[in-house]
Design a protein around this motif. Structure first.
Motif, PDB file in Angstrom:
ATOM      1  N   TYR A 112      -2.749   1.815  -2.008  1.00  0.00           N
ATOM      2  CA  TYR A 112      -3.752   1.534  -3.037  1.00  0.00           C
ATOM      3  C   TYR A 112      -4.879   2.563  -3.003  1.00  0.00           C
ATOM      4  O   TYR A 112      -5.280   3.106  -4.041  1.00  0.00           O
ATOM      5  CB  TYR A 112      -4.320   0.129  -2.826  1.00  0.00           C
ATOM      6  N   ARG A 113      -5.387   2.856  -1.811  1.00  0.00           N
ATOM      7  CA  ARG A 113      -6.531   3.772  -1.694  1.00  0.00           C
ATOM      8  C   ARG A 113      -6.192   5.202  -2.059  1.00  0.00           C
ATOM      9  O   ARG A 113      -6.987   5.891  -2.707  1.00  0.00           O
ATOM     10  CB  ARG A 113      -7.077   3.744  -0.262  1.00  0.00           C
ATOM     11  N   TYR A 114      -5.023   5.654  -1.615  1.00  0.00           N
ATOM     12  CA  TYR A 114      -4.710   7.075  -1.749  1.00  0.00           C
ATOM     13  C   TYR A 114      -3.766   7.416  -2.894  1.00  0.00           C
ATOM     14  O   TYR A 114      -3.661   8.585  -3.269  1.00  0.00           O
ATOM     15  CB  TYR A 114      -4.116   7.584  -0.431  1.00  0.00           C
ATOM     16  N   TYR A 115      -3.106   6.410  -3.465  1.00  0.00           N
ATOM     17  CA  TYR A 115      -2.138   6.705  -4.527  1.00  0.00           C
ATOM     18  C   TYR A 115      -2.398   5.941  -5.822  1.00  0.00           C
ATOM     19  O   TYR A 115      -1.929   6.359  -6.878  1.00  0.00           O
ATOM     20  CB  TYR A 115      -0.713   6.432  -4.033  1.00  0.00           C
ATOM     21  N   GLY A 116      -3.104   4.832  -5.761  1.00  0.00           N
ATOM     22  CA  GLY A 116      -3.457   4.137  -6.990  1.00  0.00           C
ATOM     23  C   GLY A 116      -2.946   2.710  -7.070  1.00  0.00           C
ATOM     24  O   GLY A 116      -2.084   2.279  -6.309  1.00  0.00           O
ATOM     25  N   ARG A 117      -3.484   1.958  -8.023  1.00  0.00           N
ATOM     26  CA  ARG A 117      -3.196   0.527  -8.132  1.00  0.00           C
ATOM     27  C   ARG A 117      -1.732   0.245  -8.486  1.00  0.00           C
ATOM     28  O   ARG A 117      -1.130  -0.677  -7.935  1.00  0.00           O
ATOM     29  CB  ARG A 117      -4.130  -0.147  -9.142  1.00  0.00           C
ATOM     30  N   LEU A 118      -1.161   1.010  -9.417  1.00  0.00           N
ATOM     31  CA  LEU A 118       0.228   0.745  -9.797  1.00  0.00           C
ATOM     32  C   LEU A 118       1.183   1.061  -8.654  1.00  0.00           C
ATOM     33  O   LEU A 118       2.177   0.360  -8.452  1.00  0.00           O
ATOM     34  CB  LEU A 118       0.607   1.549 -11.040  1.00  0.00           C
ATOM     35  N   ASP A 119       0.888   2.117  -7.907  1.00  0.00           N
ATOM     36  CA  ASP A 119       1.726   2.468  -6.760  1.00  0.00           C
ATOM     37  C   ASP A 119       1.726   1.341  -5.728  1.00  0.00           C
ATOM     38  O   ASP A 119       2.740   1.096  -5.064  1.00  0.00           O
ATOM     39  CB  ASP A 119       1.234   3.771  -6.125  1.00  0.00           C
ATOM     40  N   ALA A 120       0.588   0.667  -5.589  1.00  0.00           N
ATOM     41  CA  ALA A 120       0.502  -0.452  -4.639  1.00  0.00           C
ATOM     42  C   ALA A 120       1.089  -1.725  -5.224  1.00  0.00           C
ATOM     43  O   ALA A 120       1.679  -2.540  -4.501  1.00  0.00           O
ATOM     44  CB  ALA A 120      -0.949  -0.682  -4.231  1.00  0.00           C
ATOM     45  N   LEU A 121       0.947  -1.907  -6.537  1.00  0.00           N
ATOM     46  CA  LEU A 121       1.409  -3.146  -7.166  1.00  0.00           C
ATOM     47  C   LEU A 121       2.925  -3.294  -7.069  1.00  0.00           C
ATOM     48  O   LEU A 121       3.429  -4.416  -6.915  1.00  0.00           O
ATOM     49  CB  LEU A 121       0.965  -3.175  -8.630  1.00  0.00           C
ATOM     50  N   VAL A 122       3.656  -2.190  -7.152  1.00  0.00           N
ATOM     51  CA  VAL A 122       5.127  -2.259  -7.092  1.00  0.00           C
ATOM     52  C   VAL A 122       5.618  -2.875  -5.783  1.00  0.00           C
ATOM     53  O   VAL A 122       6.379  -3.854  -5.806  1.00  0.00           O
ATOM     54  CB  VAL A 122       5.745  -0.871  -7.340  1.00  0.00           C
ATOM     55  N   PRO A 123       5.238  -2.353  -4.605  1.00  0.00           N
ATOM     56  CA  PRO A 123       5.704  -2.998  -3.369  1.00  0.00           C
ATOM     57  C   PRO A 123       5.096  -4.386  -3.141  1.00  0.00           C
ATOM     58  O   PRO A 123       5.737  -5.249  -2.535  1.00  0.00           O
ATOM     59  CB  PRO A 123       5.285  -2.023  -2.267  1.00  0.00           C
ATOM     60  N   ILE A 124       3.877  -4.627  -3.628  1.00  0.00           N
ATOM     61  CA  ILE A 124       3.283  -5.958  -3.483  1.00  0.00           C
ATOM     62  C   ILE A 124       4.131  -6.996  -4.211  1.00  0.00           C
ATOM     63  O   ILE A 124       4.476  -8.050  -3.657  1.00  0.00           O
ATOM     64  CB  ILE A 124       1.835  -5.971  -4.024  1.00  0.00           C
TER      65      ILE A 124
END
Length: 283
Positions: A112-124
């Motif tokens: 989330y911090r280094y790549y962005g919200r969508l990048d984090a939302l996918v694995p979440i």
């Protein structure tokens, strides 16, 4: 956190350009790079792939966080390695097949911090659907294990926004795109809605619709995996999907099918706006 299943769909980065091009670092390459840094733990997208979680983009570099007491110093010359600041608590370091990785909640936060919200939302959302990890469990881990660093509130907000109904990365991005579009004519949203219909043999069948808007507009997200042979002969799978679509339409529902390009280009939102507006004007 339970161990995640292997990602079932290609990262979005693979949808851009020629499929024959290098698709980022392989798991073997990630492990080899990590082995050269025994005092550091892998985090970010590389760690997600090691854990079997999907990533939005191809993994091009291995993010490393040094263990407590070790200082990263200068960035390495290898462009495939990125040092992230901050020490790692020993109790948040795990070993997977001989490779040290950060705890899953730290991995998600770093993405989330280094790549962005969508990048984090996918694995979440993958964890929430495939591993039945609840929103409460994720938030509890974030609050009890993560430092109150910059971005933590945004990360917790993203967990609160996430759903446990997205079966693929495409569904995650599609759901996020449609909801954030704030279409005025869209009043209700339901996900993984069960529809009952009869097939050509008058047998009762059940279908799960990815998204239902206003109770009548069904949205189906079609990733490449559905036609690449993963679920059997691609032609047969396509014909079965079309048969199901016709049966659903016969019940009075309208159906929109959307792939990656429809979502990221904005075509899906435009199509939904047009159909919802036409329905309102015809009423």
């Amino acid at each position: 956190f339970p161990r995640a299943a292997v990602a079932d769909e290609e990262p979005l980065g693979g949808m851009r350009g020629n499929y024959k091009k290098q698709k980022g670092l392989s798991l073997g390459e990630i492990r080899d790079i990590a082995a050269a840094f025994p005092r550091a733990a892998v985090t970010g997208p590389a760690a997600a792939r090691l854990m079997g979680l999907p990533t939005l983009q191809w993994v091009e570099a291995v993010d490393l966080r040094y263990l407590s007491g070790a200082k990263p110093g200068k960035q390495p010359k290898d462009p495939r390695v990125v040092y992230r600041g901050g020490s790692m608590r020993q109790d948040l370091v795990q070993e997977r097949n001989g490779v040290l990785t950060a705890h899953p909640i730290q991995v998600l936060f770093d993405i989330y911090r280094y790549y962005g919200r969508l990048d984090a939302l996918v694995p979440i959302e993958h964890l929430r659907f495939h591993n039945r990890v609840s929103q409460e469990a994720l938030l509890d881990s974030a609050r009890s294990l993560l430092p109150r660093a910059n971005g933590i509130r945004g990360f917790e907000g993203l967990v609160g926004w996430s759903a446990g109904t997205s079966q693929s990365a495409l569904e995650t991005i599609g759901r996020d795109t449609v909801l954030r579009a704030e279409i005025p004519e869209a009043h209700t949203f339901e996900f993984q809605v069960e529809v009952v219909f009869e097939d050509i043999f008058a047998q009762q069948r059940f279908a799960s619709v990815d998204m239902m808007i206003n109770g009548w507009l069904a949205v189906e997200f079609d990733g490449r995996i559905k036609s690449d042979g993963t679920y059997g002969d691609g032609v047969k799978v396509l014909l079965a999907q079309l048969d199901r679509q016709h049966e659903i339409q016969a019940l009075g529902f309208s159906v929109v099918r959307a792939g990656w390009r429809d979502v990221v280009s904005g075509k899906l939102v435009r199509d939904l706006r047009r159909m919802l507006r036409a329905r309102r004007e015809a009423a």
